[in-house]
Write a protein that holds these residues in place. Structure first.
Motif, PDB file in Angstrom:
ATOM      1  N   LYS A  68     -52.801 -39.394  -4.181  1.00 19.93           N
ATOM      2  CA  LYS A  68     -51.582 -39.574  -3.403  1.00 19.93           C
ATOM      3  C   LYS A  68     -51.840 -40.317  -2.093  1.00 19.93           C
ATOM      4  O   LYS A  68     -51.000 -41.082  -1.618  1.00 19.93           O
ATOM      5  N   THR A 151     -48.511 -39.992 -11.380  1.00 19.96           N
ATOM      6  CA  THR A 151     -47.087 -40.312 -11.286  1.00 19.96           C
ATOM      7  C   THR A 151     -46.463 -40.285 -12.670  1.00 19.96           C
ATOM      8  O   THR A 151     -47.088 -40.712 -13.637  1.00 19.96           O
ATOM      9  N   ASP A 155     -40.393 -39.528 -10.776  1.00 20.39           N
ATOM     10  CA  ASP A 155     -40.994 -39.302  -9.458  1.00 20.39           C
ATOM     11  C   ASP A 155     -40.435 -40.284  -8.434  1.00 20.39           C
ATOM     12  O   ASP A 155     -40.099 -41.430  -8.749  1.00 20.39           O
ATOM     13  N   ILE A 157     -41.120 -42.620  -5.204  1.00 18.11           N
ATOM     14  CA  ILE A 157     -42.299 -43.319  -4.685  1.00 18.11           C
ATOM     15  C   ILE A 157     -41.921 -44.177  -3.465  1.00 18.11           C
ATOM     16  O   ILE A 157     -40.760 -44.513  -3.246  1.00 18.11           O
ATOM     17  N   GLU A 168     -38.259 -47.553  -0.977  1.00 16.93           N
ATOM     18  CA  GLU A 168     -38.383 -46.314  -1.732  1.00 16.93           C
ATOM     19  C   GLU A 168     -37.663 -46.469  -3.060  1.00 16.93           C
ATOM     20  O   GLU A 168     -36.715 -47.255  -3.168  1.00 16.93           O
ATOM     21  N   ILE A 201     -48.343 -48.244  -4.706  1.00 20.82           N
ATOM     22  CA  ILE A 201     -47.349 -47.202  -4.462  1.00 20.82           C
ATOM     23  C   ILE A 201     -47.980 -45.895  -4.013  1.00 20.82           C
ATOM     24  O   ILE A 201     -49.163 -45.658  -4.200  1.00 20.82           O
ATOM     25  N   GLU A 202     -47.135 -45.054  -3.466  1.00 21.16           N
ATOM     26  CA  GLU A 202     -47.526 -43.689  -3.109  1.00 21.16           C
ATOM     27  C   GLU A 202     -46.412 -42.776  -3.550  1.00 21.16           C
ATOM     28  O   GLU A 202     -45.238 -43.053  -3.317  1.00 21.16           O
ATOM     29  N   LYS A 203     -46.772 -41.677  -4.207  1.00 23.01           N
ATOM     30  CA  LYS A 203     -45.752 -40.723  -4.649  1.00 23.01           C
ATOM     31  C   LYS A 203     -45.289 -39.896  -3.462  1.00 23.01           C
ATOM     32  O   LYS A 203     -46.098 -39.393  -2.720  1.00 23.01           O
ATOM     33  N   THR A 204     -43.973 -39.751  -3.342  1.00 22.14           N
ATOM     34  CA  THR A 204     -43.428 -38.979  -2.222  1.00 22.14           C
ATOM     35  C   THR A 204     -42.875 -37.633  -2.667  1.00 22.14           C
ATOM     36  O   THR A 204     -42.593 -36.781  -1.841  1.00 22.14           O
TER      37      THR A 204
END
Length: 205
Positions: A68, A151, A155, A157, A168, A201-204
């Motif tokens: 993450k 991910t 989800d 992201i 986002e 990307i980064e999962k939020t």
């Protein structure tokens, strides 16, 4: 239960003359592949069958998991979860050593019908073809690391780089073999599908 009593007619020829070692697939309890490999290698030594059971392998391919926080964790993934491969000369004693190893379920092979009574018969181990063995080990040697990301579809992201940085969105498709995913990003007020690299990307959530 003696393998010899039930299967001697199948392996009598191998007992009378030396056989070439072949690779066999062995089904094991889920998640116990490494434990079986360790235990079987110990049993091979203590039971003095190293001349007939030569190698125990768990085919694996390299992986890179993107966490993450964006860092990368290198690891390996089993090609055939629930199985180990054993190179061996099949005879009654070697069969017993493998079959009686804790967490081993059975050899992969052809089921032999019982001569008398009802119920399931015994499995006659069938060696892997030379082509199968070559393909399996070539796959493990030549495979480029598979990039994985924690991910899944649905989800939320955040895009970290590229033209859509700081946008986002929501994941709508994941393609691990290509190290890419598709996400719906709100562009000019409209949800637009955009293809992104895992490392973008980064999962939020």
């Amino acid at each position: 239960m003696s393998f010899a009593a039930d299967e001697s007619q199948d392996f009598g020829e191998q007992v009378s003359k030396p056989a070439s070692p072949r690779w066999y697939a062995v089904q094991v309890a889920s998640g116990c592949e490494k434990r079986v490999k360790t235990n079987l290698e110990q049993r091979i030594q203590t039971m003095d069958v190293a001349d007939r059971i030569l190698k125990v392998q768990i085919p694996q391919t390299p992986t890179v998991k993107i966490r993450k926080d964006g860092s990368r964790q290198h690891g390996e993934e089993k090609v055939f979860p629930g199985y180990v491969l054993v190179q061996m000369v099949m005879d009654d004693e070697a069969w017993q050593v493998v079959k009686n190893t804790p967490n081993v379920i059975n050899f992969v092979g052809a089921e032999q019908k019982r001569r008398y009574g009802r119920g399931r018969g015994h499995v006659k181990p069938v060696p892997l073809s030379y082509g199968e063995v070559e393909r399996i080990f070539k796959q493990t040697e030549d495979q480029e690391p598979i990039v994985k990301v924690d991910t899944a579809v649905g989800d939320k992201i955040m895009v970290l780089s590229g033209p859509f940085k700081e946008f986002e969105g929501e994941v709508i498709e994941v393609s691990p073999e290509r190290s890419k995913l598709k996400a719906l990003l709100s562009i000019f007020g409209r949800d637009t599908p955009v293809e992104l690299e895992f490392n973008q990307i980064e999962k939020t959530s």
